[in-house]
Structures are given as structure tokens and as C-alpha cells.
Design an enzyme around this catalytic site. Sequence first.
Site, PDB file in Angstrom:
ATOM      1  N   ASP A   1       0.139  -8.137   2.686  1.00  0.00           N
ATOM      2  CA  ASP A   1       0.482  -8.748   1.394  1.00  0.00           C
ATOM      3  C   ASP A   1       0.270 -10.255   1.418  1.00  0.00           C
ATOM      4  O   ASP A   1       0.699 -10.937   2.363  1.00  0.00           O
ATOM      5  CB  ASP A   1       1.970  -8.510   1.090  1.00  0.00           C
ATOM      6  CG  ASP A   1       2.198  -7.384   0.106  1.00  0.00           C
ATOM      7  OD1 ASP A   1       1.223  -6.891  -0.498  1.00  0.00           O
ATOM      8  OD2 ASP A   1       3.370  -6.991  -0.056  1.00  0.00           O
TER       9      ASP A   1
ATOM     10  N   GLU B   1      -0.334  -9.302  -6.196  1.00  0.00           N
ATOM     11  CA  GLU B   1       0.271  -8.700  -7.387  1.00  0.00           C
ATOM     12  C   GLU B   1      -0.346  -9.270  -8.662  1.00  0.00           C
ATOM     13  O   GLU B   1      -0.425 -10.490  -8.827  1.00  0.00           O
ATOM     14  CB  GLU B   1       1.785  -8.969  -7.392  1.00  0.00           C
ATOM     15  CG  GLU B   1       2.502  -8.297  -6.241  1.00  0.00           C
ATOM     16  CD  GLU B   1       4.013  -8.483  -6.274  1.00  0.00           C
ATOM     17  OE1 GLU B   1       4.546  -9.046  -7.258  1.00  0.00           O
ATOM     18  OE2 GLU B   1       4.653  -8.066  -5.299  1.00  0.00           O
TER      19      GLU B   1
ATOM     20  N   GLU C   1       3.350   0.440  -9.203  1.00  0.00           N
ATOM     21  CA  GLU C   1       4.790   0.411  -8.905  1.00  0.00           C
ATOM     22  C   GLU C   1       5.639   0.565 -10.156  1.00  0.00           C
ATOM     23  O   GLU C   1       5.460  -0.172 -11.139  1.00  0.00           O
ATOM     24  CB  GLU C   1       5.153  -0.895  -8.186  1.00  0.00           C
ATOM     25  CG  GLU C   1       6.655  -0.962  -7.896  1.00  0.00           C
ATOM     26  CD  GLU C   1       7.059  -1.906  -6.782  1.00  0.00           C
ATOM     27  OE1 GLU C   1       6.200  -2.620  -6.232  1.00  0.00           O
ATOM     28  OE2 GLU C   1       8.266  -1.922  -6.463  1.00  0.00           O
TER      29      GLU C   1
HETATM   30  O1  KIV Z   1       6.133  -5.184  -0.332  1.00  0.00           O
HETATM   31  C1  KIV Z   1       6.056  -3.955  -0.372  1.00  0.00           C
HETATM   32  O2  KIV Z   1       6.635  -3.218   0.446  1.00  0.00           O
HETATM   33  C2  KIV Z   1       5.246  -3.361  -1.425  1.00  0.00           C
HETATM   34  C3  KIV Z   1       5.490  -1.919  -1.732  1.00  0.00           C
HETATM   35  C4  KIV Z   1       6.744  -1.796  -2.521  1.00  0.00           C
HETATM   36  C5  KIV Z   1       4.343  -1.304  -2.421  1.00  0.00           C
HETATM   37  O3  KIV Z   1       4.465  -4.027  -2.035  1.00  0.00           O
END
Ligand code: KIV
Length: 252
Positions: free
Chosen positions: A83, A113, A180
Site C-alpha cells: 500500500d 486509494e 471495499e
Molecule cells: O489496508 C488494508 O488492509 C486494505 C484492505 C482492507 C483491503 O487496504
Amino acid sequence: MLTSLADLPMRKASGPKLAVLTAYDYPTARVLDEAGVDLLLVGDSLGMVVLGLPDTTGVTMEMMLHHTTAVCRGAKRAPVIADLPFASYLTAETAVSNAKRLMECGAACVKLEGGVSMLPQVEAIIAAGIPFVGHVGMLPQSVKEEGGYKKKGKTTESIEHLLADVRALDQAGAAAIVLESIVPEVAARMTAEVKASTIGIGAGSGTDGQVLVTPDLLGSFPWFRPPFAKARADVAGETLRAVREYMAEVQG
Ligand code: KIV
């Protein structure tokens, strides 16, 4: 069992559905990898379930780099999604330079995102040769702006926004898109419209795969669990039992 992102279109076409879990450390990544989980996600949920923060907005690039490196050491086969955290992709230039840093840790792709509003960043990441995973619907990094975690796809306007977002990410070349907290029928419609594999969380069963926050699955973060997440173990309870047994033996 997935070994490369290149297999995603084949899995979308012929199944089985993708089983995706989050990991934040080496031993968990190694066990999940050995179990055959398709993709590992170093999610910024790290902030809440590992670091004790109230939401994901306090997660930094340094935290993500540290945990992505550990997960990539444990993941011998499963591709790792990392991420991009809050405020790390405000411009196309910072998005690309931070995505490169995560890739240097061993990630197979990066996730951020947003949909239409993030297209310059997404296109720049993909143009730099970095495989990309999108994330639309409820966006945890926007929790403060949105005033809470709200289900998406309940109104015609919301459905149109969601469809525009997935179409934009798909056309840009996203390999997969996390959906989500979306009304299940809408998530199924989004899945049918795109070439990318959709990975749902709180979005029903009509997506190409599912992702869960691993502590929710294992019952290792018992203080909060979203209603859609079924705990299949009680790691917190078992830890308490083992610790109390040890203490009783030591203390007599
Ligand atoms: O940060 C995370 O764990 C996520 C999931 C909720 C998809 O982005």
C-alpha cells in the site's frame, strides 16, 4: 495458487477465486505463503491492527517500507501488494518515487486509494512500469473527510461514481482492483464490467476474489472486527491461555 500477476486474467476467466490476505511481518507472510494464499497485501491497516493507531492516516512511508521488506522476505511465492500510505501520492511525481521505493523492498505491485481523481498518479505509476492495484468504494484513508466508514453504492449517484472509478482504473491498466464496502449487486456489476480482477472486502461474493485483514480472520485483534469478517481462530484467547499457564508455572 498464484505465482505471478500475469496469471490474474486467466484466474478471472476460469477461477478459482482469488484468496488474498494481509501480512505485516515475516512469520505471518511465510505461513500464509506456505498455505497457498494467492496474493499477500501489506495493507496500511498495519496502522490499526499492528501499531495501535486510530486509523490509517498516521501510517508513513517509512512504516510501509519496514513492513513490506519483512513480508517480502517471508513470501517465497505469493506476489506482494504494498500500500502507498496516506499523503504519499499527492502528485504523480511523488506517487512514482514512493511506488519505486516499495518495489525496491520486493513488492510485486503497489496499491493506492481512489479512481478518477487519482488517474494522473495511476497513469504515471503504470507508465513507469510498476504493476498497479486500485482500491475503490469505501476509502479508509479518507475517513476524516467522510466522517466515518460508510457503505458505497446505495444511491444512483454513488453507483455512477463507482462505475466511473473502476472503468478509469481498468482503462489505465490496473492489474486488480480492491472493492471495499460496496453493495454486493453493485460490486458484482463492477466486476462484470472490467478486465482487471476485482478483490472484494465487505462487498459480497460476486467479485473475482476476497481479501481479509488477517488478524480479523485469526482472532488476534479481538477489540474490533468488522461484521463481515468471520474469525476462524481465537489467537488472542489462545495467547492469554498460554501466557497464564507459563506464569502459573514460573510463579508456582
Ligand atoms: O489496508 C488494508 O488492509 C486494505 C484492505 C482492507 C483491503 O487496504
